[in-house]
Design an enzyme around this catalytic site. Structure first.
Site, mmCIF file in Angstrom:
data_model
loop_
_atom_site.group_PDB
_atom_site.id
_atom_site.type_symbol
_atom_site.label_atom_id
_atom_site.label_comp_id
_atom_site.label_asym_id
_atom_site.label_seq_id
_atom_site.Cartn_x
_atom_site.Cartn_y
_atom_site.Cartn_z
ATOM 1 N N HIS A 87 0.847 -1.078 0.021
ATOM 2 C CA HIS A 87 0.008 0.201 0.107
ATOM 3 C C HIS A 87 0.937 1.427 0.075
ATOM 4 O O HIS A 87 0.270 2.358 -0.395
ATOM 5 C CB HIS A 87 -0.776 -0.007 1.155
ATOM 6 N N ASP A 139 -0.478 -7.445 1.555
ATOM 7 C CA ASP A 139 -0.189 -5.986 1.669
ATOM 8 C C ASP A 139 1.564 -6.349 1.703
ATOM 9 O O ASP A 139 2.060 -6.088 2.806
ATOM 10 C CB ASP A 139 -0.839 -5.099 2.631
ATOM 11 N N GLY A 241 3.170 5.880 9.010
ATOM 12 C CA GLY A 241 4.387 6.190 8.600
ATOM 13 C C GLY A 241 5.267 5.044 9.227
ATOM 14 O O GLY A 241 6.429 4.980 8.564
ATOM 15 N N SER A 243 4.303 1.949 8.429
ATOM 16 C CA SER A 243 3.822 0.902 7.400
ATOM 17 C C SER A 243 5.051 0.399 6.737
ATOM 18 O O SER A 243 5.856 1.339 6.178
ATOM 19 C CB SER A 243 2.925 1.578 6.362
ATOM 20 N N GLY A 244 5.014 -0.718 6.270
ATOM 21 C CA GLY A 244 6.113 -1.428 5.417
ATOM 22 C C GLY A 244 7.218 -1.907 6.399
ATOM 23 O O GLY A 244 8.105 -2.573 5.748
HETATM 24 C C1 4AZ Z 1 -0.245 3.347 8.543
HETATM 25 O O1 4AZ Z 1 -1.322 4.252 8.010
HETATM 26 C C2 4AZ Z 1 -0.678 2.507 9.800
HETATM 27 N N1 4AZ Z 1 -1.947 0.905 14.308
HETATM 28 C C3 4AZ Z 1 0.105 1.629 10.330
HETATM 29 C C4 4AZ Z 1 -0.181 0.865 11.455
HETATM 30 C C5 4AZ Z 1 -1.234 1.108 11.968
HETATM 31 C C6 4AZ Z 1 -2.317 2.177 11.464
HETATM 32 C C7 4AZ Z 1 -1.939 2.849 10.429
HETATM 33 C C8 4AZ Z 1 -1.794 0.385 13.201
HETATM 34 O O2 4AZ Z 1 1.030 3.480 7.992
#
Ligand code: 4AZ
Length: 752
Positions: A87, A139, A241, A243-244
């Site tokens: 994503h 993902d 932020g 993520s990944g």
């Molecule tokens: C994000 O948007 C994100 N609390 C990553 C993890 C979580 C929520 C949002 C989990 O990157």
């Protein structure tokens, strides 16, 4: 709605990194060991609720940049390969060009010159064919670097699990990243990589949590290939932020990557642990993508005893977490009530919002919030909390930046020198998120707030019932103004409460906070009266707009999801609602003068309830009097008290002192022919706000049978063409004021 809470996309953009340089000159083989060693940081050495990591602790962590700023995390799995989340790279179903991305390796703090860090361009981004969005799984993404990373003490690959690898329920793992430290609260400078310990939740345990309605009453079905980590009570989590980035667990001296940070419902919310892409199921896919790349990622075998470790029992009891805030032994005994003592001032009331922070009006500290310096006498400030043997000392005062000119932001936070142990008392109050929608009809209480004057008989009696947003907004708002729909913070909250009439005056100089209860849990919903004269209902500034500021300062105030979702007709209203015209005297343009009552109004009845309360009824037929329910029944009571009705004397005689008059007279409008028509009954506690009778016509005529309604043609009390007594909007707009329209018909037993 779900878009609002589901935060899959990392859009945080941090400024470019000075000092990092593109280095593609080194050949991979120069520094590579023969067999790729993985998952071992050089011995030396946000994530929400985490802390700064030490440099070199997580040498596989990389930062993925686009447009010069950090967007997502990733992990180095081989010199030329980075694992991340799909994503991060797919927008509206389209994969972004690899050329827009760069990978920063060996970085710790993203502020200032990045000593030892190096950057690689991205040659290709690979995403599984079946990826369609975070909620549908898969993902995962692989990034092929334009040239291999330079391995060293701060740049090393992590080990990958084989498909058969099991990370058992309860395993302690770590997530890392430069993401937000709370919802909508970016990691502050110097942007040091954050780490947080999270526990793997078994599938059943996680599904159990996500099957309970959470934010926006949503539930979620986990899919194969997803893995949860976190805690039922929330508070520690990954966030936007992150993520990944990797979730890693240590086994036999090596770190294995169990998950890829994928999404969640908000961050750190109760019963909403983070959702990760499980890495093990992607062994085959990863091997396929990296085929021929030397050296490729390492998939060490899991030691057999760990692999065959106890599987999670599928009928596992669901251990959901209950709110830790907002529980009171009984209304009025508030375990969060904090009394702040500042030398030279009267005690000031506030509320405990976390282990270490008290929220109070900034006006409690006059002359102390103007400068940036801490108040000189801070050492002598004290805070008294329930069940604490000694007063607490104060470490810091943080006023709201708008406190000095905006009444709605008249707030300050006080940090205690030492955190208090939370128990039955003291216990913090729950705070609402900005999207909280307090339902019309909610049961609320007024609680002391700021420099409150003592009020006779107050404390136990301050019950209130919330009016609908439309009523509250339009009473104070302007003509044509649109009313915030559920999910947007209202401009004001109006509780209808009766007790000021008990005290016999309006408490001009008393300030209150508004506590509202949902499922037995108390929220601090509003603060301090608007300067509104004695107009009823009073409006409170909603606290929900300040949730982000409070959590930013306190890093751990108890923001709690909405717990009651029965929105009823008002909540389902999707069309924008606007306010009808106002006149000088309120919504309908008439303010019946009490002095004009009595003989002039032969249909007015004095209704005496339980020998003490008096309200105005209206004779609608020879045997029937119409009255407002709130006049007859007390909040929460369903038994009908002893009622007496006096006709022909309403307002004629002054009432004895002991009587409490609980409502204003009804609203009457005169037709052109001169007859008077009952248009509205006063809303509880209000002199200016009326509930329309029109919509109740059927009920009244069916019950009474003989009531006189004017002929429907040109029904004069709704649409007096050209008449200016009652603006037509009044009739239309008052369709469903749930909290206001409670009418009772009393049938008369004629006496004497
Ligand atoms: C994000 O948007 C994100 N609390 C990553 C993890 C979580 C929520 C949002 C989990 O990157």
């Amino acid at each position: 709605m779900s878009q609002h809470l589901l935060l899959p996309l990392a859009i945080l953009a941090i400024s470019p990194i000075p000092g990092a340089f593109q280095d593609s000159a080194l050949s991979p083989t120069q520094e590579e060991p023969e067999d790729l060693d993985c998952g071992r940081p050089e011995p030396s050495a946000r994530i929400m609720g985490g802390s700064d990591s030490q440099p070199g602790t997580w040498p596989w962590q990389v930062s993925l940049h686009q447009g010069g700023g950090h967007i997502c995390g990733g992990s180095l799995i081989a010199p030329s390969w980075v694992l991340s989340a799909a994503h991060c790279f797919v927008t509206n179903g389209t994969l972004e060009p690899a050329a827009e991305w760069s990978v920063v390796l060996g970085v710790h703090s993203q502020d200032g010159p990045l000593d030892g860090a190096h950057v690689r361009a991205v040659a290709a981004i690979l995403v599984p064919d079946n990826y369609s969005g975070v909620e549908s799984g898969a993902d995962v993404a692989l990034l092929r670097l334009a040239s291999p990373a330079r391995l060293g003490p701060t740049v090393r690959p992590v080990c990958l699990p084989r498909a058969s690898h099991r990370f058992a329920h309860g395993t302690a793992c770590w997530a890392t990243g430069w993401g937000d430290v709370q919802e909508a609260d970016p990691l502050p400078l110097p942007w040091v990589l954050q780490e947080v310990e999270l526990r793997v939740l078994g599938e059943a345990a996680c599904q159990c949590l996500y099957s309970r309605p959470g934010p926006f009453n949503l539930t979620f079905q986990l899919l194969p290939g997803m893995l949860c980590a976190g805690y039922p009570e929330g508070r520690r989590d990954t966030c936007q932020g992150d993520s990944g980035g990797p979730l890693v667990c240590k086994e036999g001296g090596r770190w294995f990557q169990a998950g890829i940070t994928s999404f969640g419902f908000g961050c750190g919310r109760r019963n909403r642990p983070g959702v990760f892409t499980a890495v093990a199921p992607y062994e085959a896919w990863i091997r396929e993508q990296v085929l021929g790349s030397e050296p490729g990622p390492a998939f060490p075998t899991q030691s057999p005893e760990l692999q065959s470790g106890l599987p999670e029992p599928t009928d596992e009891n669901c251990t959901i977490a209950l709110p830790e805030c907002g529980k009171a032994p009984r209304p009025g005994a508030w375990p969060w009530e904090a009394q702040v003592m500042v030398p030279g001032s009267r005690p000031c009331y506030g509320a405990l919002v976390s282990e270490s922070w008290v929220l109070a009006p900034a006006s409690c500290f006059p002359g102390r919030i103007s400068s940036d310096l801490p108040p000189r006498d801070l050492d002598n400030w004290r805070v008294m909390l329930p069940s604490r043997p000694r007063a607490e000392r104060v470490a810091r005062l943080v006023p709201h930046e708008n406190a000095s000119w905006d009444d709605a932001s008249n707030l300050a936070l006080l940090q205690l020198r030492a955190p208090v142990n939370l128990s039955v008392a003291p216990r913090p109050v729950c705070l609402p998120h900005p999207e909280h929608y307090f339902l019309p009809g909610s049961r609320c209480r007024l609680a002391r707030w700021g420099h409150t004057e003592p009020v006779p008989g107050a404390g136990s009696l301050l019950e209130a019932e919330l009016l609908g947003v439309w009523w509250c907004h339009c009473l104070y708002g302007r003509q044509g103004e649109s009313v915030p729909p559920p999910g947007e913070p209202p401009l004001a909250l109006c509780p209808a409460y009766q007790e000021e009439e008990v005290a016999g005056r309006c408490w001009n100089y008393s300030h209150w906070s508004l506590l509202c209860r949902e499922e037995g849990t108390w929220f601090l919903a509003g603060i301090r009266d608007l300067p509104s004269d004695c107009l009823r209902p009073r409006a409170f500034y909603p606290l929900q707009t300040h949730g982000p500021w409070i959590s930013h300062v306190t890093r751990g105030a108890y923001l709690e999801d909405q717990l009651a979702w029965d929105w009823g007709p008002e909540g389902e209203e999707t069309e924008t609602q606007t306010c009808p015209p106002h006149t000088e005297h309120g919504a309908c343009g008439l303010r019946p003068e009490p002095a004009l009552t009595g003989g002039l109004w032969p249909w007015l009845a004095e209704v005496h309830v339980a020998g003490e309360r008096v309200c105005t009824g209206i004779l609608v037929a020879p045997g029937w009097v119409l009255a407002a329910t709130h006049c007859i029944l007390r909040l929460g009571s369903t038994t009908v008290p002893y009622i007496e009705v006096y006709l022909g004397r309403a307002g004629a005689s002054p009432l004895p002192q002991s009587h409490q008059v609980t409502s204003a007279p009804p609203l009457l409008c005169q037709t052109e022919e001169g007859s008077w028509v009952l248009v509205g009954m006063a809303v509880r506690g209000s002199r200016d706000l009326f509930a329309a009778i029109g919509p109740e016509e059927t009920w009244i005529s069916q019950t009474v049978g003989e009531a006189h309604f004017l002929h429907p043609s040109g029904f004069p009390h709704w649409l007096p063409e050209g008449g200016d007594l009652c603006p037509p909007d009044m009739a239309r707009a008052s369709g469903s004021p749930r909290a206001a329209l409670f009418l009772l018909l009393l049938t008369l037993l004629i006496q004497g």
